[in-house]
Design a protein around this motif. Structure first.
Motif, short mmCIF file in Angstrom:
data_model
loop_
_atom_site.label_atom_id
_atom_site.label_comp_id
_atom_site.label_asym_id
_atom_site.label_seq_id
_atom_site.Cartn_x
_atom_site.Cartn_y
_atom_site.Cartn_z
N ALA A 49 29.97 42.12 43.19
CA ALA A 49 30.67 43.18 42.48
C ALA A 49 32.00 43.48 43.16
O ALA A 49 32.93 43.98 42.53
N THR A 113 42.43 45.02 37.55
CA THR A 113 41.97 46.15 36.74
C THR A 113 42.76 47.42 37.09
O THR A 113 43.19 48.16 36.21
N THR A 114 42.93 47.65 38.39
CA THR A 114 43.61 48.86 38.84
C THR A 114 44.99 48.96 38.21
O THR A 114 45.37 50.02 37.69
N HIS A 142 34.72 54.23 38.62
CA HIS A 142 35.37 53.79 39.85
C HIS A 142 36.62 54.68 40.04
O HIS A 142 37.20 55.13 39.05
N SER A 144 39.46 53.95 40.47
CA SER A 144 40.65 53.43 39.77
C SER A 144 40.64 53.78 38.29
O SER A 144 41.64 53.55 37.61
N VAL A 192 30.58 48.29 32.61
CA VAL A 192 29.43 48.21 33.51
C VAL A 192 29.82 48.93 34.80
O VAL A 192 30.91 48.71 35.32
N ASN A 194 30.11 49.66 38.60
CA ASN A 194 30.06 48.83 39.81
C ASN A 194 29.08 49.39 40.82
O ASN A 194 28.51 48.64 41.61
N ASP A 219 37.19 49.76 31.10
CA ASP A 219 37.35 49.08 32.38
C ASP A 219 36.26 48.01 32.43
O ASP A 219 35.09 48.31 32.62
N ALA A 221 35.98 45.52 34.59
CA ALA A 221 35.95 44.79 35.87
C ALA A 221 34.58 44.18 36.15
O ALA A 221 34.48 43.05 36.62
N GLN A 222 33.52 44.94 35.86
CA GLN A 222 32.18 44.46 36.22
C GLN A 222 31.45 43.82 35.06
O GLN A 222 30.26 43.51 35.18
N SER A 242 39.74 42.13 36.18
CA SER A 242 40.36 41.46 37.33
C SER A 242 39.92 40.01 37.40
O SER A 242 38.74 39.71 37.21
N HIS A 244 39.68 38.19 40.12
CA HIS A 244 38.89 37.83 41.31
C HIS A 244 37.40 38.15 41.16
O HIS A 244 36.59 37.66 41.93
#
Ligand code: PMP
Length: 596
Positions: A49, A113-114, A142, A144, A192, A194, A219, A221-222, A242, A244
């Protein structure tokens, strides 16, 4: 397939797989880092994560780009520049297909994402928020997806409201429905979580938002690495993720937006590539996506992200989701059997991550993380950039295990076995201490006397003790053992002083001048992590009862080098230790007027 440097054809998914089989051993072969060892043990990477590991195909794409395709994009008429531009724009098409966006230009490349969320919060805030408007974020966000909206609200006069959650870590959407009114302008939620792994019903949130005329940002990201994402089906207005966390490079991400919205919003950054014409009087902006991509972007990052998406598509996210659902089910079942465990969050729909603490015997999340690291197991400990969630559950930190497509049931078993061993050892130690000593909370606080003639003399003695231990594991164990000897004054100190900043754990230090002296200082301290308590005991030996000037002048860097601190303490912990020393040095100066 070995793409030639001139290849302008979109890479096609390469792996032939049947829908029923999921050959995790074969997938692991694609990730070089999974063959490495950590602390002499096979790496068990359960911190996906935070960031995922990288497949060879992605790493190769980065190397290939820099070796044979590198040039700046959108500008040059020469072959290389056109090649780089094509690769960059092809990656955008890959993203478009990956999230099922109507058009490629709706995918804006960001740093992650941020940045995607900050972009929307800034320009949406500027153009579309005003006093009296409401912005909704959820209790599960999060930082962010909280702080950028706080800033937007501060600037616009809008009000930030929070969608509540239940004790299982699920959002209360019926409550949201009641809170929503035409004042709502924006709802920003994660797909989702994190911290807890909760999958939110974002489809319903989008419908609810649209019903009152609000826009909805998700968001993702997850989410993107764990299941298929379809922005058209979700009908969201913005979707950020993101690279990464999707097996791609760091520093690259995507913001998807509905076209009419992106076109209506003002630009975020000004600079090259985002303009049509510039005069000192007036600038007109470029069309999408360039309007939001000022300056030279992370071209290699975009190319790498494209390769990562190819890789993920070749495995198939449906099959990844099924494999990970099995892993998470196994993980939760096994965790529930660990004595003293409290799983934080128990959502019916969960992906990717599970958070927990050990309550009985209480073991600080950070200590668990350090002990697991010694077994080669990488998990995340802390607040996971979600302090409001920690507050909601009344815990300072959790341990989070998070999976990706390459994790196996066997790895989870290794993790659980290590956890059981740590918990059993701690329980044994606590039982031994309970029979050997009085109860841990002392009746009064005792300030330790000077342990040696000077901090340096004390440091030499401590260093000699460390010389007895050969490896980092033994040194770290020793610090933990010292920690168990420190009197428990945590609750008392917490009442009388503020937390030392910069430490991951909660640390309280109370220094004072030694009675009947003008130049000596002593201190008591405590923390909520055993390893930090051990560090405190060492600091007391070094500094308590010593001359303030000697404390101020003590060269702790040299001491850290002498005992090889960096081998057995993480850089974050080192920062925390430095924070404690800084606090001690400044108090020594304040209490006695001593100077360096
Ligand atoms: N949102 C969520 C839900 C996350 O998990 C993260 C990363 N931990 C972020 C946003 C921020 O992502 P990044 O640091 O890649 O910008």
């Amino acid at each position: 397939m070995k793409p030639s440097s001139d290849s302008l054809v979109l890479d096609q998914p390469k792996r032939e797989t049947s829908a029923s089989s999921f050959d995790v051993a074969r997938i692991r072969e694609d990730f070089p880092i999974l063959k490495t060892k950590s602390n002499g043990k096979p790496l068990v990477y359960l911190d996906n994560a935070a960031t995922t590991q990288k497949p060879r195909a992605m790493i190769d794409a980065l190397v290939r780009y820099y070796e044979s395709q590198n040039a700046n994009i959108h500008r040059g008429v020469y072959h290389l520049s056109q090649l780089a531009t094509d690769l960059y724009e092809q990656a955008r098409v890959k993203v478009q297909r990956f999230i099922n966006a109507p058009e490629a230009r709706q995918a804006i490349f960001t740093r992650g994402t941020t940045e995607g969320i900050n972009l929307v919060a800034t320009v949406f805030g500027r153009a579309m928020l005003k006093q009296g408007d409401e912005v909704f974020v959820s209790a599960l966000e999060h930082h962010s997806n909280i702080v950028p909206w706080q800033l937007a609200c501060q600037h616009s006069g809008a009000t930030l409201r929070v969608i509540p959650m239940n004790d299982d870590g699920e959002l209360l959407l019926d409550e949201l429905e009641k809170m929503l009114s035409p004042r709502a302008r924006m709802i920003a939620v994660n797909h989702v979580s994190n911290a807890l792994g909760t999958i939110n019903d974002v489809r319903r949130i989008v419908k609810m938002g649209h019903a009152v005329g609000a826009k909805v940002l998700i968001d993702g990201a997850q989410a993107v690495a764990h299941n298929k994402t379809d922005v058209r089906e979700l009908d969201c207005d913005f979707y950020a993720f993101s690279g990464h966390k999707l097996f791609g490079p760091t520093g690259i991400g995507v913001l998807y937006g509905k076209r009419e919205l992106l076109e209506a919003l003002p630009p975020y950054h000004g600079g090259g590539d985002m303009i049509e014409t510039v005069t000192f009087e007036k600038t007109t902006y470029a069309q999408l996506p360039n309007k939001f991509e000022a300056g030279t972007p992370d071209i290699a990052g975009v190319v790498g992200l494209g390769a990562a998406i190819d890789y993920v598509q070749s495995v198939g996210l449906d099959r990844v989701a099924a494999h990970e659902a099995e892993l998470i089910k196994h993980l939760v079942e096994q965790l529930r059997q660990v004595p003293g465990v409290r799983i934080i969050g128990n959502a019916r729909h969960r992906a990717g991550a599970v958070s927990f603490i050990i309550n009985d015997p209480p073991i600080a999340a950070h200590d668990l993380g350090v002990a697991l690291d010694m077994q080669g197991i990488a998990v995340r400990t802390g607040h996971h950039c979600c302090q409001p969630i920690m507050d909601r559950f009344g815990v300072p930190a959790t341990v989070r295990a998070s999976v990706a497509m390459y994790n196996t049931k066997e790895e989870i078993d290794v993790f659980i076995a290590a956890l059981n061993k740590i918990v059993a050892a701690e329980a044994k130690m606590k039982a031994k201490l309970a029979t050997a000593q009085a109860p841990s909370a002392p009746a009064e606080i005792v300030y330790p006397k000077a342990a040696a003639a000077s901090p340096q003399a004390a440091a030499d003695a401590v260093a000699e003790e460390f010389d007895l231990f050969e490896d980092r594991e033994a040194k770290s164990e020793y610090v933990m053992e010292l920690g168990r000897k420190l009197p428990h004054t945590f609750d008392l100190l917490k009442k009388v002083t503020t937390r030392v900043p910069g430490c991951m754990s909660e640390v309280y230090i109370v220094p004072r001048r030694v009675a009947d002296t003008s130049d000596r200082v002593e201190f008591v301290a405590d923390a909520n992590a055993e390893i930090v308590r051990g560090e405190i005991l060492i600091l007391q030996r070094l500094f308590s009862g010593q001359k303030a000037k000697d404390v101020i002048d003590f060269d702790y860097e040299a001491f850290f080098r002498r005992i090889g601190l960096d081998q057995f303490i993480t850089s974050q912990r080192r920062n925390g230790l430095e924070g404690m020393i800084r606090r001690l040095k400044s108090s020594a100066a304040e209490l006695t007027g001593a100077k360096s």
